[in-house]
Design a protein around this motif. Structure first.
Motif, PDB file in Angstrom:
ATOM      1  N   ARG A 138       0.797  -2.661   2.505  1.00  0.00           N
ATOM      2  CA  ARG A 138       0.049  -1.966   1.171  1.00  0.00           C
ATOM      3  C   ARG A 138       1.532  -2.060   0.457  1.00  0.00           C
ATOM      4  O   ARG A 138       2.608  -1.105   1.615  1.00  0.00           O
ATOM      5  CB  ARG A 138      -0.699  -1.506   0.449  1.00  0.00           C
ATOM      6  N   VAL A 139       2.453  -2.205  -0.439  1.00  0.00           N
ATOM      7  CA  VAL A 139       2.954  -0.910  -1.354  1.00  0.00           C
ATOM      8  C   VAL A 139       3.491  -0.925  -2.739  1.00  0.00           C
ATOM      9  O   VAL A 139       1.971  -1.257  -3.301  1.00  0.00           O
ATOM     10  CB  VAL A 139       4.627  -2.225  -1.508  1.00  0.00           C
ATOM     11  N   MET A 140       3.945   0.490  -2.432  1.00  0.00           N
ATOM     12  CA  MET A 140       4.366   0.436  -4.359  1.00  0.00           C
ATOM     13  C   MET A 140       5.825   0.533  -4.456  1.00  0.00           C
ATOM     14  O   MET A 140       6.635   0.722  -3.321  1.00  0.00           O
ATOM     15  CB  MET A 140       3.741   2.320  -4.270  1.00  0.00           C
ATOM     16  N   ILE A 173       4.155  -8.098  -4.651  1.00  0.00           N
ATOM     17  CA  ILE A 173       3.833  -7.252  -5.334  1.00  0.00           C
ATOM     18  C   ILE A 173       2.334  -7.285  -6.086  1.00  0.00           C
ATOM     19  O   ILE A 173       1.998  -6.764  -5.993  1.00  0.00           O
ATOM     20  CB  ILE A 173       4.354  -5.511  -6.551  1.00  0.00           C
ATOM     21  N   ALA A 174       2.437  -8.145  -6.904  1.00  0.00           N
ATOM     22  CA  ALA A 174       0.907  -8.753  -7.183  1.00  0.00           C
ATOM     23  C   ALA A 174      -0.081  -8.836  -6.247  1.00  0.00           C
ATOM     24  O   ALA A 174      -1.454  -8.622  -6.228  1.00  0.00           O
ATOM     25  CB  ALA A 174       1.172  -9.975  -7.631  1.00  0.00           C
ATOM     26  N   ALA A 175       0.452  -9.491  -4.385  1.00  0.00           N
ATOM     27  CA  ALA A 175      -0.922  -9.410  -3.721  1.00  0.00           C
ATOM     28  C   ALA A 175      -1.002  -8.104  -2.796  1.00  0.00           C
ATOM     29  O   ALA A 175      -1.850  -8.074  -2.173  1.00  0.00           O
ATOM     30  CB  ALA A 175      -0.395 -10.509  -2.836  1.00  0.00           C
ATOM     31  N   TRP A 182       8.944   4.616   4.805  1.00  0.00           N
ATOM     32  CA  TRP A 182       9.850   4.847   3.259  1.00  0.00           C
ATOM     33  C   TRP A 182       9.522   2.648   3.362  1.00  0.00           C
ATOM     34  O   TRP A 182      10.343   2.699   2.076  1.00  0.00           O
ATOM     35  CB  TRP A 182      11.340   5.459   4.112  1.00  0.00           C
ATOM     36  N   HIS A 183       9.089   2.350   3.524  1.00  0.00           N
ATOM     37  CA  HIS A 183       9.010   0.702   3.980  1.00  0.00           C
ATOM     38  C   HIS A 183       8.084   0.367   3.053  1.00  0.00           C
ATOM     39  O   HIS A 183       8.420  -0.794   2.332  1.00  0.00           O
ATOM     40  CB  HIS A 183       9.644   0.118   5.003  1.00  0.00           C
ATOM     41  N   ARG A 184       7.430   0.934   2.986  1.00  0.00           N
ATOM     42  CA  ARG A 184       6.003   0.903   1.810  1.00  0.00           C
ATOM     43  C   ARG A 184       6.382   1.239   0.351  1.00  0.00           C
ATOM     44  O   ARG A 184       5.126   0.714  -0.577  1.00  0.00           O
ATOM     45  CB  ARG A 184       4.880   1.614   2.003  1.00  0.00           C
ATOM     46  N   VAL A 185       7.447   1.229  -0.236  1.00  0.00           N
ATOM     47  CA  VAL A 185       8.181   1.631  -1.142  1.00  0.00           C
ATOM     48  C   VAL A 185       9.100   0.672  -1.629  1.00  0.00           C
ATOM     49  O   VAL A 185      10.223   0.825  -0.977  1.00  0.00           O
ATOM     50  CB  VAL A 185       8.929   3.115  -1.832  1.00  0.00           C
ATOM     51  N   VAL A 186       9.102  -0.284  -2.800  1.00  0.00           N
ATOM     52  CA  VAL A 186      10.140  -1.339  -3.119  1.00  0.00           C
ATOM     53  C   VAL A 186      10.604  -0.789  -4.457  1.00  0.00           C
ATOM     54  O   VAL A 186       9.665  -0.549  -4.815  1.00  0.00           O
ATOM     55  CB  VAL A 186       9.513  -1.980  -2.515  1.00  0.00           C
ATOM     56  N   THR A 187      11.313  -1.656  -5.069  1.00  0.00           N
ATOM     57  CA  THR A 187      11.843  -1.932  -6.545  1.00  0.00           C
ATOM     58  C   THR A 187      10.465  -2.622  -7.167  1.00  0.00           C
ATOM     59  O   THR A 187       9.587  -3.241  -6.813  1.00  0.00           O
ATOM     60  CB  THR A 187      12.635  -2.098  -6.710  1.00  0.00           C
ATOM     61  N   ALA A 188      10.167  -2.387  -8.430  1.00  0.00           N
ATOM     62  CA  ALA A 188       9.090  -2.967  -9.366  1.00  0.00           C
ATOM     63  C   ALA A 188       9.347  -4.249  -9.141  1.00  0.00           C
ATOM     64  O   ALA A 188       8.374  -5.502  -8.941  1.00  0.00           O
ATOM     65  CB  ALA A 188       9.006  -2.230 -10.365  1.00  0.00           C
ATOM     66  N   ALA A 189      10.890  -5.207  -9.111  1.00  0.00           N
ATOM     67  CA  ALA A 189      10.348  -6.517  -8.635  1.00  0.00           C
ATOM     68  C   ALA A 189      10.333  -6.731  -7.304  1.00  0.00           C
ATOM     69  O   ALA A 189      10.588  -8.291  -6.555  1.00  0.00           O
ATOM     70  CB  ALA A 189      11.909  -7.224  -8.773  1.00  0.00           C
ATOM     71  N   GLY A 190      10.165  -5.707  -6.309  1.00  0.00           N
ATOM     72  CA  GLY A 190       9.995  -6.287  -4.393  1.00  0.00           C
ATOM     73  C   GLY A 190      10.858  -5.753  -3.636  1.00  0.00           C
ATOM     74  O   GLY A 190      10.661  -6.196  -2.838  1.00  0.00           O
ATOM     75  N   ARG A 191      11.992  -5.856  -4.611  1.00  0.00           N
ATOM     76  CA  ARG A 191      13.879  -5.438  -2.779  1.00  0.00           C
ATOM     77  C   ARG A 191      12.809  -4.459  -2.817  1.00  0.00           C
ATOM     78  O   ARG A 191      12.849  -3.737  -2.596  1.00  0.00           O
ATOM     79  CB  ARG A 191      14.709  -5.305  -4.489  1.00  0.00           C
ATOM     80  N   LEU A 192      14.158  -4.103  -1.412  1.00  0.00           N
ATOM     81  CA  LEU A 192      13.170  -3.481  -0.581  1.00  0.00           C
ATOM     82  C   LEU A 192      14.105  -2.388  -0.360  1.00  0.00           C
ATOM     83  O   LEU A 192      15.023  -3.046  -0.741  1.00  0.00           O
ATOM     84  CB  LEU A 192      13.915  -4.420   1.328  1.00  0.00           C
ATOM     85  N   PRO A 193      14.100  -1.215   0.074  1.00  0.00           N
ATOM     86  CA  PRO A 193      15.485  -0.231  -0.132  1.00  0.00           C
ATOM     87  C   PRO A 193      16.407  -0.919   0.391  1.00  0.00           C
ATOM     88  O   PRO A 193      17.001  -0.705   1.591  1.00  0.00           O
ATOM     89  CB  PRO A 193      14.252   0.953   0.913  1.00  0.00           C
ATOM     90  N   ARG A 251       6.438  -7.281   7.650  1.00  0.00           N
ATOM     91  CA  ARG A 251       5.844  -8.622   8.614  1.00  0.00           C
ATOM     92  C   ARG A 251       4.986  -7.877   9.321  1.00  0.00           C
ATOM     93  O   ARG A 251       3.923  -8.730   9.341  1.00  0.00           O
ATOM     94  CB  ARG A 251       7.601  -9.129   8.558  1.00  0.00           C
ATOM     95  N   ALA A 252       5.333  -6.794  10.069  1.00  0.00           N
ATOM     96  CA  ALA A 252       4.630  -6.593  11.063  1.00  0.00           C
ATOM     97  C   ALA A 252       3.471  -5.826  10.538  1.00  0.00           C
ATOM     98  O   ALA A 252       2.293  -6.365  10.894  1.00  0.00           O
ATOM     99  CB  ALA A 252       5.049  -6.003  12.152  1.00  0.00           C
ATOM    100  N   GLU A 253       3.082  -5.956   8.956  1.00  0.00           N
ATOM    101  CA  GLU A 253       1.873  -4.553   8.848  1.00  0.00           C
ATOM    102  C   GLU A 253       1.527  -5.989   8.151  1.00  0.00           C
ATOM    103  O   GLU A 253       0.443  -5.413   7.592  1.00  0.00           O
ATOM    104  CB  GLU A 253       2.571  -3.993   7.470  1.00  0.00           C
ATOM    105  N   GLY A 254       1.146  -7.176   7.585  1.00  0.00           N
ATOM    106  CA  GLY A 254       1.532  -8.214   6.922  1.00  0.00           C
ATOM    107  C   GLY A 254       1.172  -8.123   5.681  1.00  0.00           C
ATOM    108  O   GLY A 254       0.617  -9.196   4.469  1.00  0.00           O
ATOM    109  N   VAL A 255       2.330  -7.238   5.155  1.00  0.00           N
ATOM    110  CA  VAL A 255       2.387  -7.783   3.682  1.00  0.00           C
ATOM    111  C   VAL A 255       3.101  -8.817   2.800  1.00  0.00           C
ATOM    112  O   VAL A 255       4.134  -9.133   4.119  1.00  0.00           O
ATOM    113  CB  VAL A 255       3.743  -6.445   3.367  1.00  0.00           C
ATOM    114  N   PRO A 256       2.704  -9.726   2.370  1.00  0.00           N
ATOM    115  CA  PRO A 256       2.960 -10.664   1.672  1.00  0.00           C
ATOM    116  C   PRO A 256       4.297 -11.291   0.863  1.00  0.00           C
ATOM    117  O   PRO A 256       5.177  -9.806   0.553  1.00  0.00           O
ATOM    118  CB  PRO A 256       1.828 -11.455   0.770  1.00  0.00           C
ATOM    119  N   LEU A 257       5.791 -12.028   1.494  1.00  0.00           N
ATOM    120  CA  LEU A 257       6.693 -11.066   1.036  1.00  0.00           C
ATOM    121  C   LEU A 257       6.995 -13.092   0.549  1.00  0.00           C
ATOM    122  O   LEU A 257       6.706 -13.808   0.344  1.00  0.00           O
ATOM    123  CB  LEU A 257       7.938 -11.309   2.203  1.00  0.00           C
TER     124      LEU A 257
END
Length: 104
Positions: free
Chosen positions: A21-23, A93-95, A57-68, A80-86
């Protein structure tokens, strides 16, 4: 809440983001706004840049989903290893978005 207490609150919240998951920086700020009086995604980003190495830290992204920034390759691999859809170069973020309210 003192500045040091806010740093700890941000890190504690990021630590609770479940695997897969991400925030966004803004969602972290919003989740802590009522008790901290602070609402700045940029402040959350600064805290993550300075103190975030010990949390996922990798689970925190921008509001548009951009990575750190500056850590995109490593963040992408971890997500990807955690199964976060990209979607392209961004986290979906929606998913995969998470809120601490889901724990209640």
């Amino acid at each position: 809440m003192t500045p040091d207490e806010y740093v700890e609150a941000v890190l504690d919240l990021v630590e609770r983001i479940p695997e897969g998951r991400v925030m966004s920086y803004g969602a972290v700020a919003d989740a802590l706004a009522e008790r901290s009086g602070r609402t700045s995604p940029r402040l959350v980003g600064a805290i993550m840049a300075r103190h975030g190495g010990s949390v996922p830290w990798h689970r925190v992204v921008t509001a548009a989903g951009r990575l750190p920034p500056g850590h995109e390759r490593e963040a992408r691999a971890r997500l990807r290893a955690e199964g976060v859809p990209l979607r392209g170069e961004r986290a979906d973020i929606a998913a995969a978005g998470w809120s601490p309210d889901e724990d209640r």
